[in-house]
Write a protein that holds these residues in place. Structure first.
Motif, mmCIF file in Angstrom:
data_model
loop_
_atom_site.group_PDB
_atom_site.id
_atom_site.type_symbol
_atom_site.label_atom_id
_atom_site.label_comp_id
_atom_site.label_asym_id
_atom_site.label_seq_id
_atom_site.Cartn_x
_atom_site.Cartn_y
_atom_site.Cartn_z
ATOM 1 N N LYS B 265 10.235 -5.611 -1.606
ATOM 2 C CA LYS B 265 9.086 -6.428 -2.046
ATOM 3 C C LYS B 265 7.890 -6.231 -1.101
ATOM 4 O O LYS B 265 6.740 -6.208 -1.548
ATOM 5 C CB LYS B 265 9.471 -7.909 -2.080
ATOM 6 C CG LYS B 265 10.485 -8.254 -3.157
ATOM 7 C CD LYS B 265 10.790 -9.741 -3.118
ATOM 8 C CE LYS B 265 12.069 -10.027 -3.903
ATOM 9 N NZ LYS B 265 12.618 -11.357 -3.558
ATOM 10 N N ILE B 266 8.195 -6.108 0.204
ATOM 11 C CA ILE B 266 7.114 -5.872 1.184
ATOM 12 C C ILE B 266 6.415 -4.554 0.872
ATOM 13 O O ILE B 266 5.182 -4.466 0.890
ATOM 14 C CB ILE B 266 7.704 -5.845 2.611
ATOM 15 C CG1 ILE B 266 8.341 -7.198 2.903
ATOM 16 C CG2 ILE B 266 6.668 -5.400 3.646
ATOM 17 C CD1 ILE B 266 8.143 -7.775 4.258
ATOM 18 N N GLU B 268 6.239 -3.061 -2.004
ATOM 19 C CA GLU B 268 5.426 -3.232 -3.223
ATOM 20 C C GLU B 268 4.107 -3.919 -2.907
ATOM 21 O O GLU B 268 3.052 -3.508 -3.387
ATOM 22 C CB GLU B 268 6.194 -4.074 -4.249
ATOM 23 C CG GLU B 268 7.109 -3.244 -5.127
ATOM 24 C CD GLU B 268 8.040 -4.111 -5.938
ATOM 25 O OE1 GLU B 268 7.631 -5.220 -6.355
ATOM 26 O OE2 GLU B 268 9.204 -3.683 -6.127
ATOM 27 N N LYS B 269 4.176 -4.986 -2.074
ATOM 28 C CA LYS B 269 2.954 -5.729 -1.748
ATOM 29 C C LYS B 269 1.937 -4.835 -1.036
ATOM 30 O O LYS B 269 0.771 -4.821 -1.389
ATOM 31 C CB LYS B 269 3.289 -6.932 -0.860
ATOM 32 C CG LYS B 269 3.629 -8.176 -1.667
ATOM 33 C CD LYS B 269 3.892 -9.362 -0.765
ATOM 34 C CE LYS B 269 4.711 -10.400 -1.533
ATOM 35 N NZ LYS B 269 5.426 -11.323 -0.650
ATOM 36 N N TYR B 270 2.414 -4.091 -0.030
ATOM 37 C CA TYR B 270 1.504 -3.222 0.716
ATOM 38 C C TYR B 270 0.918 -2.140 -0.183
ATOM 39 O O TYR B 270 -0.253 -1.799 -0.080
ATOM 40 C CB TYR B 270 2.206 -2.594 1.924
ATOM 41 C CG TYR B 270 2.088 -3.445 3.160
ATOM 42 C CD1 TYR B 270 0.878 -3.568 3.826
ATOM 43 C CD2 TYR B 270 3.183 -4.139 3.650
ATOM 44 C CE1 TYR B 270 0.759 -4.370 4.956
ATOM 45 C CE2 TYR B 270 3.081 -4.936 4.782
ATOM 46 C CZ TYR B 270 1.862 -5.048 5.430
ATOM 47 O OH TYR B 270 1.737 -5.831 6.538
ATOM 48 N N SER B 272 0.469 -2.268 -3.461
ATOM 49 C CA SER B 272 -0.510 -2.774 -4.428
ATOM 50 C C SER B 272 -1.811 -3.143 -3.711
ATOM 51 O O SER B 272 -2.895 -2.969 -4.256
ATOM 52 C CB SER B 272 0.047 -3.955 -5.226
ATOM 53 O OG SER B 272 0.329 -5.025 -4.382
ATOM 54 N N GLN B 273 -1.682 -3.634 -2.453
ATOM 55 C CA GLN B 273 -2.885 -3.895 -1.642
ATOM 56 C C GLN B 273 -3.704 -2.618 -1.470
ATOM 57 O O GLN B 273 -4.914 -2.610 -1.604
ATOM 58 C CB GLN B 273 -2.478 -4.381 -0.250
ATOM 59 C CG GLN B 273 -2.555 -5.877 -0.053
ATOM 60 C CD GLN B 273 -2.168 -6.267 1.362
ATOM 61 O OE1 GLN B 273 -2.392 -5.510 2.303
ATOM 62 N NE2 GLN B 273 -1.576 -7.439 1.498
#
Lengths: 377, 302
Positions: B265-266, B268-270, B272-273
């Motif tokens: 998930k981390i 994915e977050k980075y 998408s950022q």
């Protein structure tokens, strides 16, 4: 896109170099003065689909790095003296089991907790002989932020090519210094990747002695079910206590490095054609040494300069060619004298060799070097 | 039926005879582990087995998986890196009481805290066998070994309680006597997504038995049989009676978010950022009004 200029810290340059080299795994433990590498990679790695983990200590960090490398990722850790001491058993395992890994040691004053925030070059010999037993590995030492970036890439390339742990030694001064660097287009960089076996699994010998002593390495989970151990092993990777297999194992680990020294070793030499005095320096000390040499040259002193970039294996042959022409040698080190013994070995004690040392946690200065050279006259 | 199964999972050619003494419980545990892996139909090419140093840790050389025989106390550290690098591979850690809770205690509790998806098979014989019978962190108070010849002045760990307190999501205990139960527990542990510990009391007649006058392997197995209390029948015994016994079965099963999936998930977050950043950069670079409009709509869709 053309090269872009960036103001960057040595530690950040290592992190950026790692990404450029294809590093996709970092495990580490916070320690001054290397922490910025971990902080930076905790963001950079997931952004490129890589993995970052903060482990419970440096022993765990090197363990996780080697585990990830066995799984097939380019992996590294970064630490400083006390953590580097804890990592030694893992570095020995990487040598024995021939697992690629990059270990950055941003050197601070020692021994023990020493001077956490001050600069030093005290771990030169530890990088060579820190872990127990006969072993061979590679260590590089940059003198600038730009070189930190490129030597991080080189560290990965050598590590992948020779299946050996590569240690990158920064001084705290290089790690925390900010300089302008031009980052290249990463797709233009020449990157080495470990050779993977092409043979069908039933024919694969994970530690076969090949003509160049380098054996293809199969990542775990790709159909090559084999054994990796820190015990002395045979070509199949199983523990052995047969004399001939022990010797073959030990010689392979040595010869893959020593027979390729020509490819591995790198150095810088200036004004050595007519020099009668030679200044040897490395890391941040070479910045001051170069300035001292330039000054003395402007005063018509025939001073030459030599800098090992690969500190282990030491560029002995290259230095021997230069050192035979000079009368006296000065070895500039930010420790109580470590490389000076290697220089004496190269030189066979026939010439005057002086150490110029500083170990109070501050940078050695050009004036200190100049006055020592003048005193010796 | 046993014969073909063993042939299927052991490296028959190079590695036998094994190092384990006659009467050692570790071979029984290896058999149980092989049956469990076979029952769950795990692909041999994917199974990773990581071990440390000690008698139990020698298992990795005998079984036909991806095997990594590491340093004393460090198998969980190596396994953590391996699992995080390739979460799709099932990673099993083979360790002992000294390897996991003395020299490797730090890695043990922190892997449990992270709840990383490792299956730890811990063979507890209350002694250091490979070095010749020294006391370990699980040697009972008053127990004997070659470094405590007149009795251990220290108190032992309860490894299962330690793992539960540290945050493991699945903790079970069995013995080298309770084999069918052990098979089931190892299967459950392998199926749990998170840090799973199976502690197995495995007799060491050579050292533990000799130093503590516990008789031969059969006598030690009989002791396990008579002293073990299945968790389900715990209520049949009084507190006082239970002090002389030990519990077997699933002692703790509390699923919670697993580390490597959380890390995905981390990532994915980075990522998408990063995508958003690139988009806004394009926006700045491109002056045209219509392009701006398009970018806005894609950004909101995201």
């Amino acid at each position: 896109m053309p090269e872009k200029a960036i103001l960057m810290q040595g530690n950040e340059a290592c992190a950026e170099g790692a990404i450029a080299a294809g590093c996709r795994f970092f495990a580490g433990y916070p320690i001054t003065p290397s922490t910025e590498i971990a902080e930076s990679l905790s963001e950079k790695l997931p952004s490129v689909g890589g993995k970052f983990i903060q482990m419970e200590d440096e022993i765990g960090s090197i363990g996780a790095v080697l585990g990830a490398s066995v799984a097939g990722l380019k992996a590294m850790t970064a630490t400083s003296g006390p953590g580097f001491s804890l990592m030694q058993e893992g570095i020995g395992f990487a040598c024995m089991a021939e697992i690629p890994a990059v270990i950055i040691n941003v050197m601070r004053g020692g021994p023990s907790t020493g001077l956490p925030t001050k600069t030093s070059q005290g771990d030169i010999m530890q990088a060579r002989w820190g872990t127990h037993g006969d072993h061979f590995l590679i260590a590089l030492i940059p003198e600038s932020v730009k070189e930190s970036f490129y030597l991080t890439i080189k560290a990965f390339n050598l590590s992948e090519k020779y299946r050996v742990p590569v240690i990158l030694l920064l001084d705290e001064a290089i790690g925390h210094m900010r300089e302008k660097i031009f980052l290249p287009e990463y797709s233009d960089l020449l990157l080495e990747n470990r050779v993977i076996p092409m043979l069908p699994p039933q024919w694969y010998k994970p530690y076969e002695v090949t003509p160049d002593f380098i054996t293809p390495m199969a990542p775990f989970g790709t159909g090559y079910r084999y054994n990796i151990t820190g015990l002395t092993h045979d070509e199949m990777g199983f523990p052995t206590s047969k004399e001939n297999e022990i010797v073959a194992n030990m010689n392979k680990l040595r010869d893959k490095i020593l027979r390729s020294a020509g490819d591995i070793v790198d150095h810088e030499a200036l004004y050595t054609d007519d020099a009668n005095t030679l200044v040897i320096a490395y890391g941040s000390g070479s910045r001051s040494a170069k300035e001292a040499v330039e000054y003395l040259r402007s005063r018509r002193r025939k001073v030459g300069f030599f800098r090992p970039i690969t500190i282990w294996p030491f560029p002995e042959k290259e230095l021997a060619q230069i050192i035979k022409k000079v009368d006296q040698v000065f070895v500039v080190e930010m420790n109580q004298g470590q490389i000076i013994d290697v220089v004496r070995k190269v030189e066979c004690f026939h010439k005057k060799i002086f150490g110029i040392n500083r170990y109070d946690g501050e940078m050695i200065t050009p004036n200190q070097i100049i006055s020592k050279i003048r005193e010796a006259r | 039926m046993t014969q073909p199964l063993v042939l299927n999972y052991l490296r028959a050619k190079k590695q036998f005879p094994h190092v384990w003494c006659p009467g050692c419980g570790h071979g029984v545990v290896m058999g149980s582990l092989i049956r469990s892996i076979d029952k769950l139909e795990l692909n041999k090419d994917n199974v990773v087995m990581v071990s440390g140093i000690g008698c139990s840790s020698r298992m990795t050389a005998y079984v036909d998986f991806n095997t990594l025989h590491t340093l004393h106390g460090r198998p969980i550290a190596f396994a953590t890196g391996l699992k995080l690098a390739k979460p799709e591979l099932p990673v099993i850690v083979i360790t002992g009481d000294g390897d996991a809770t003395a020299i490797g205690g730090n890695h043990f509790i922190h892997a449990a805290r992270r709840n990383i998806d490792l299956t730890v098979i811990l063979m507890n014989n209350n002694i250091y066998g490979m070095t010749g019978g020294q006391i370990s962190p699980t040697t009972p108070y008053g127990g004997r070994g070659s470094t405590a010849k007149i009795g251990n002045p220290e108190h032992p760990f309860d490894i299962c309680k330690l793992a539960i307190a540290a945050g493991a999501s699945f903790v079970a205990r069995s013995t080298a006597y309770h084999v069918p139960a052990l098979d089931r527990l190892i299967q459950q542990a392998l199926e749990n997504k998170g840090f799973s510990l199976v502690e197995i009391f495995s007799q060491c007649p050579t050292y533990e038995g000799k130093w503590n006058k516990r008789g031969d392997a059969a006598a030690m197995l009989k002791y396990y049989k008579e002293t073990a209390v299945p968790v389900a029948s715990k209520s049949r015994y009084s507190e006082e009676e239970l002090k002389e016994k030990f519990l077997i079965g699933v002692l703790h099963n509390e699923p919670k978010p697993e580390f490597t999936s959380e890390y995905e998930k981390i990532i994915e977050k980075y990522q998408s950022q990063l995508e958003m950043k690139n988009m806004s950069r394009e926006k700045v670079e491109d002056e045209s009004e219509t392009k701006k409009q398009n970018d806005k709509t894609t950004a909101t869709e995201d």
